[in-house]
Design a protein around this motif. Structure first.
Motif, PDB file in Angstrom:
ATOM      1  N   ARG A   1     -31.609   3.809  -1.497  1.00  0.00           N
ATOM      2  CA  ARG A   1     -32.504   2.758  -1.970  1.00  0.00           C
ATOM      3  C   ARG A   1     -32.646   2.768  -3.495  1.00  0.00           C
ATOM      4  O   ARG A   1     -32.983   1.758  -4.104  1.00  0.00           O
ATOM      5  CB  ARG A   1     -33.879   2.976  -1.352  1.00  0.00           C
TER       6      ARG A   1
ATOM      7  N   ASN B   1     -41.379   7.876  -6.967  1.00  0.00           N
ATOM      8  CA  ASN B   1     -40.371   8.366  -6.020  1.00  0.00           C
ATOM      9  C   ASN B   1     -40.748   7.995  -4.591  1.00  0.00           C
ATOM     10  O   ASN B   1     -39.890   7.658  -3.775  1.00  0.00           O
ATOM     11  CB  ASN B   1     -40.232   9.881  -6.136  1.00  0.00           C
ATOM     12  N   LEU B   2     -42.057   8.050  -4.286  1.00  0.00           N
ATOM     13  CA  LEU B   2     -42.494   7.705  -2.935  1.00  0.00           C
ATOM     14  C   LEU B   2     -42.257   6.217  -2.660  1.00  0.00           C
ATOM     15  O   LEU B   2     -41.945   5.830  -1.541  1.00  0.00           O
ATOM     16  CB  LEU B   2     -43.976   8.061  -2.745  1.00  0.00           C
ATOM     17  N   ILE B   3     -42.399   5.388  -3.716  1.00  0.00           N
ATOM     18  CA  ILE B   3     -42.092   3.961  -3.559  1.00  0.00           C
ATOM     19  C   ILE B   3     -40.621   3.826  -3.161  1.00  0.00           C
ATOM     20  O   ILE B   3     -40.270   3.107  -2.233  1.00  0.00           O
ATOM     21  CB  ILE B   3     -42.333   3.186  -4.873  1.00  0.00           C
TER      22      ILE B   3
ATOM     23  N   GLN C   1     -30.922   9.153  -1.509  1.00  0.00           N
ATOM     24  CA  GLN C   1     -31.808   7.991  -1.378  1.00  0.00           C
ATOM     25  C   GLN C   1     -31.081   6.742  -1.858  1.00  0.00           C
ATOM     26  O   GLN C   1     -31.223   6.326  -2.995  1.00  0.00           O
ATOM     27  CB  GLN C   1     -33.076   8.230  -2.192  1.00  0.00           C
TER      28      GLN C   1
ATOM     29  N   PRO D   1     -43.347  22.165  -3.116  1.00  0.00           N
ATOM     30  CA  PRO D   1     -43.761  22.088  -4.528  1.00  0.00           C
ATOM     31  C   PRO D   1     -43.818  23.447  -5.219  1.00  0.00           C
ATOM     32  O   PRO D   1     -43.604  23.541  -6.427  1.00  0.00           O
ATOM     33  CB  PRO D   1     -45.143  21.442  -4.467  1.00  0.00           C
TER      34      PRO D   1
ATOM     35  N   PHE E   1     -36.925  14.066  -3.672  1.00  0.00           N
ATOM     36  CA  PHE E   1     -36.113  13.498  -2.595  1.00  0.00           C
ATOM     37  C   PHE E   1     -35.556  14.587  -1.679  1.00  0.00           C
ATOM     38  O   PHE E   1     -35.322  14.368  -0.505  1.00  0.00           O
ATOM     39  CB  PHE E   1     -34.962  12.667  -3.166  1.00  0.00           C
TER      40      PHE E   1
ATOM     41  N   ASP F   1     -45.907  12.521   5.578  1.00  0.00           N
ATOM     42  CA  ASP F   1     -45.479  13.684   4.807  1.00  0.00           C
ATOM     43  C   ASP F   1     -46.424  13.930   3.637  1.00  0.00           C
ATOM     44  O   ASP F   1     -46.912  12.997   3.017  1.00  0.00           O
ATOM     45  CB  ASP F   1     -44.063  13.458   4.272  1.00  0.00           C
TER      46      ASP F   1
ATOM     47  N   ARG G   1     -44.611   4.568   7.909  1.00  0.00           N
ATOM     48  CA  ARG G   1     -44.577   5.913   7.331  1.00  0.00           C
ATOM     49  C   ARG G   1     -45.617   6.025   6.227  1.00  0.00           C
ATOM     50  O   ARG G   1     -45.726   5.157   5.372  1.00  0.00           O
ATOM     51  CB  ARG G   1     -43.173   6.203   6.792  1.00  0.00           C
TER      52      ARG G   1
ATOM     53  N   PHE H   1     -47.006  15.478  -0.146  1.00  0.00           N
ATOM     54  CA  PHE H   1     -46.319  15.864  -1.383  1.00  0.00           C
ATOM     55  C   PHE H   1     -47.362  16.348  -2.380  1.00  0.00           C
ATOM     56  O   PHE H   1     -48.350  15.665  -2.624  1.00  0.00           O
ATOM     57  CB  PHE H   1     -45.572  14.680  -1.986  1.00  0.00           C
ATOM     58  N   THR H   2     -47.139  17.529  -2.939  1.00  0.00           N
ATOM     59  CA  THR H   2     -48.039  18.031  -3.976  1.00  0.00           C
ATOM     60  C   THR H   2     -47.230  18.227  -5.240  1.00  0.00           C
ATOM     61  O   THR H   2     -46.118  18.743  -5.183  1.00  0.00           O
ATOM     62  CB  THR H   2     -48.656  19.371  -3.541  1.00  0.00           C
TER      63      THR H   2
ATOM     64  N   GLN I   1     -44.087  11.069  -9.210  1.00  0.00           N
ATOM     65  CA  GLN I   1     -44.062  11.319  -7.769  1.00  0.00           C
ATOM     66  C   GLN I   1     -44.335  10.029  -6.994  1.00  0.00           C
ATOM     67  O   GLN I   1     -43.656   9.732  -6.011  1.00  0.00           O
ATOM     68  CB  GLN I   1     -45.121  12.372  -7.419  1.00  0.00           C
TER      69      GLN I   1
ATOM     70  N   GLU J   1     -38.766   5.984  -1.741  1.00  0.00           N
ATOM     71  CA  GLU J   1     -38.502   6.516  -0.405  1.00  0.00           C
ATOM     72  C   GLU J   1     -38.881   5.512   0.670  1.00  0.00           C
ATOM     73  O   GLU J   1     -38.571   5.711   1.835  1.00  0.00           O
ATOM     74  CB  GLU J   1     -39.285   7.815  -0.206  1.00  0.00           C
ATOM     75  N   GLY J   2     -39.576   4.450   0.271  1.00  0.00           N
ATOM     76  CA  GLY J   2     -39.854   3.379   1.215  1.00  0.00           C
ATOM     77  C   GLY J   2     -41.015   3.641   2.153  1.00  0.00           C
ATOM     78  O   GLY J   2     -41.030   3.137   3.280  1.00  0.00           O
ATOM     79  N   TYR J   3     -41.998   4.415   1.714  1.00  0.00           N
ATOM     80  CA  TYR J   3     -43.186   4.602   2.549  1.00  0.00           C
ATOM     81  C   TYR J   3     -43.979   3.303   2.625  1.00  0.00           C
ATOM     82  O   TYR J   3     -43.949   2.481   1.708  1.00  0.00           O
ATOM     83  CB  TYR J   3     -44.068   5.720   1.973  1.00  0.00           C
TER      84      TYR J   3
ATOM     85  N   LEU K   1     -37.626   2.237 -11.410  1.00  0.00           N
ATOM     86  CA  LEU K   1     -38.609   3.249 -11.049  1.00  0.00           C
ATOM     87  C   LEU K   1     -38.132   4.644 -11.415  1.00  0.00           C
ATOM     88  O   LEU K   1     -38.909   5.488 -11.835  1.00  0.00           O
ATOM     89  CB  LEU K   1     -38.898   3.187  -9.547  1.00  0.00           C
TER      90      LEU K   1
END
Lengths: 338, 347
Positions: free
Chosen positions: B46, A83-85, B44, B319, B314, A65, A28, A67-68, A80, A87-89, B55
């Protein structure tokens, strides 16, 4: 069983043109973007959607995906990325708000085993990949084109961008380097057009009366049409104006080409560079060896492919190109060759 | 959460446990934080790990410190519109002079003799500049009190001064955080992630400083009833200087914490902190007037705002809607507070 599946899939894909390996089908990729407020960025996001949407449908990757951040702020983008970390991308493709301010977050992503590919707004953190724009080369290319087209040389007018911005300095430095290597050219005047047609038109109209005959106008994009209008209004012979891929510039060029065979070239960065970054990220996830520093190819329009590019450019927009996996492979191969 | 329980025990000390509006009001910030945290864990799972918590919360630390700074100013009935630019200035100084001394300034490049004498490379110059900045904050407090100037105007003006100084110190993003600072912000603490430990320590230390000490009561009193504080023989100028000086100190801490996280500087890095700090303080139960503030609430408010942002990411919210949604969260919490305050007034 797994290797059989992989072998089968690889075989099928090889038949399909080898555009993608199966190894990344469960990966992903996220796009972290800091700003969406101008037409270039809008086109950049649309390009991402078109190319990655297709890639997801084809099963090249599991998700891609975009993200802006709501506001163009370093701290927001750092949050951001964190958060993406979470989310496990597997990879984050990044257009950064600051070359330095996100290094902490980027390092955290790398430490979590995530591939980070930055483009356009690149980051300096060593663990990330960079797809940078060589603006200096872009300026130099303009002069090289003129040297080829006008071997006798002559006087040039330079239109610069917004004073004090890094991009303006870089392009201008490239132009001056090109002129130094081609002494048959002399820059007789330099004005700031702020990358806007109306500003450029006013600035050129202001300086024209004091200039001798000019054979060429070197520009930074977004200013060629304004320059043409000013020169026409002054009743001068039309010099070779290098264009910057904007719709109005290309339209004007097309009109002149049809009317009197006017020849020039046009160069800028395609917003589709986001898709190049996507394919590079996929290559890295696929386990391929990719150098950390890559360079974006310019989107150059010449006499031959003007019509085709103009047709693909929406009114008020910038000429765009969507990159493919093969393009990415070529860019990587070039970087390896250096 | 640990924070929730710690604030509950502290609050429980003074008052009998009941569902009185006052207790409800104090618990509201912690309640909002818990709701958002649970929602994040649901969206989430995780995030429910030490690394996930780290984080989620690590960017809350500098925001919490900026919120505390804002809270000190709120305590004396003033508002600081320059805190964001000030934190940016601290980041700029921290990433240059605090790691490489005067020789670390980009403007000095090429002007330094080789080898550079010690007084040009000592981080002491950075310490002095930051101390001077805190001094300027204290002076602002004195000026606002003596000349009876509106703090909004003074601090708005100062925000341009700080932003300009930050750009002078660090014209283009760059520099690097001192190693000790990076080490501190990435500290590994057993069991509980470091940002959470830091947030609890910040909340408790400021609570003791402002809510449990005699001078803390004077500071808050000067916001509630300046005349009676003056009649009791306290110098209002000194009180304002102390409150603004503390705001300056916590602004410095906020900038350093932020720098430790980003590892490199950018003069415009903290522009949003001005509004975030005000929102965080108000969310945490502080009032614009009356010296009514809550340090633990401010820390929780800052954490809630940070988490609200993550929550919206999440949720995969467009945005364009995110700022609006953040505003909606604020409005909901404040509306709840107004309801509780009405109950309080009726009692």
């Amino acid at each position: 069983m797994k290797w059989i599946n992989v072998a089968l899939a690889t075989g099928l894909l090889a038949l399909a043109g080898g555009s993608a390996a199966a190894d990344t089908s469960d990966k992903r990729i996220a796009l972290s973007n800091n700003y969406a407020g101008n037409s270039w960025r809008q086109a950049m996001l649309r390009s991402w959607e078109n190319v990655t949407g297709q890639a997801v449908t084809d099963g090249v990757v599991a998700a891609a995906d975009a993200f802006t951040t709501a506001e163009n702020q370093v701290t927001e983008q750092a949050a951001q990325i964190q958060n993406l970390i979470l989310e496990g991308y597997d990879a984050i493709v990044l257009n950064a708000a600051s070359p330095e301010g996100l290094n902490g977050a980027v390092k955290e992503a790398c430490d979590a085993g995530i591939t980070v590919v930055s483009f356009d707004g690149v980051v300096t953190e060593p663990c990330a990949w960079r797809i940078a724009v060589d603006f200096k080369q872009m300026g130099k290319d303009e002069v090289l084109y003129l040297a080829e087209k006008l071997p006798d040389g002559g006087n040039l007018l330079e239109i610069r961008g917004l004073a004090g911005v890094f991009v303006d300095d870089e392009i201008s430095a490239g132009i001056h380097e090109g002129v130094a290597e081609n002494p048959q050219f002399t820059i007789v005047g330099s004005v700031h057009g702020d990358w806007a047609q109306d500003v450029a038109q006013k600035a050129v109209a202001g300086i024209l009366p004091s200039l001798p005959e000019i054979v060429g106008v070197v520009t930074q994009g977004g200013d060629g049409y304004g320059a043409a209008q000013a020169i026409k209004a002054a009743g001068r012979d039309m010099p070779v104006i290098v264009m910057g891929n904007r719709h109005d510039e290309l339209t004007w060029w097309k009109e002149q080409k049809d009317a009197n065979g006017y020849e020039t070239m046009s160069v800028s960065i395609a917003p589709g560079v986001s898709t190049l970054a996507f394919w590079v990220a996929r290559m890295i996830l696929d386990g391929e060896e990719v150098p950390k520093d890559l360079t974006v190819p310019f989107l150059r329009i010449d006499q031959g492919n003007l019509e085709e590019n103009l047709a693909n450019t929406e009114a008020g927009g910038v000429a765009n190109t969507l990159y493919s996996a093969e393009d990415a492979a070529r860019v990587v191969a070039e970087a390896k060759g250096m | 959460m640990t924070e929730v329980s710690s604030s509950a025990t502290l609050l429980g000390k003074g008052y009998a446990w009941s569902t009185s509006p006052r207790v409800l009001r104090s618990l509201l910030p912690a309640f909002s934080l818990a709701v958002i945290l649970i929602a994040i864990f649901y969206l989430q799972p995780r995030a429910m790990s030490p690394i996930g918590m780290k984080l989620l919360f690590n960017l809350a630390v500098p925001i919490a410190l900026a919120t505390i700074a804002q809270m000190f100013v709120l305590a004396v009935n003033d508002l600081d519109l320059s805190i964001g630019a000030y934190v940016g200035f601290v980041v700029a100084v921290g990433s240059t002079m605090l790691s490489g001394g005067i020789a670390g300034l980009p403007a000095m490049e090429g002007l330094i003799p080789e080898p550079a004498p010690w007084f040009l490379t000592t981080p002491l110059s950075g310490v002095l500049v930051l101390a001077a900045a805190i001094g300027v904050y204290a002076l602002l407090g004195a000026v606002i009190q003596l000349r009876n100037l509106p703090s909004i105007v003074v601090t708005l003006g100062m925000s341009f001064v700080w932003a300009g100084l930050a750009v002078l110190v660090l014209p283009t993003p760059g520099g690097s955080a001192p190693t000790w600072l990076r080490g501190l912000m990435t500290l590994q603490v057993p069991i509980v992630p470091f940002p959470i430990v830091a947030l609890i320590v910040i909340g408790l230390v400021v609570h003791l400083l402002l809510m449990r000490s005699a001078y803390g009561a004077v500071i808050r009193g000067s916001g509630g009833n300046p005349r009676s504080v003056a009649r009791a023989g306290w110098s209002l100028v000194r009180v304002k200087m102390a409150a603004f000086g503390l705001a300056g100190l916590f602004g410095v801490l906020s900038g350093l914490a932020l720098l430790g996280l980003t590892t490199a500087g950018d003069a415009n890095i903290a522009v949003r902190y001005t509004l975030l700090s005000i929102a965080g303080a108000i969310l945490g139960g502080s009032e614009f007037v009356g010296g009514r503030v809550s340090p633990i609430g401010a820390v929780i408010g800052a954490a809630t705002l940070t988490l609200a942002n993550s929550f919206l990411t999440f949720l995969r919210l467009n945005p364009d809607w995110q700022i609006g949604a953040q505003g909606a969260i604020l409005i909901i919490v404040l509306a709840l507070r107004v309801l509780i305050s009405r109950g309080e007034a009726r009692n």
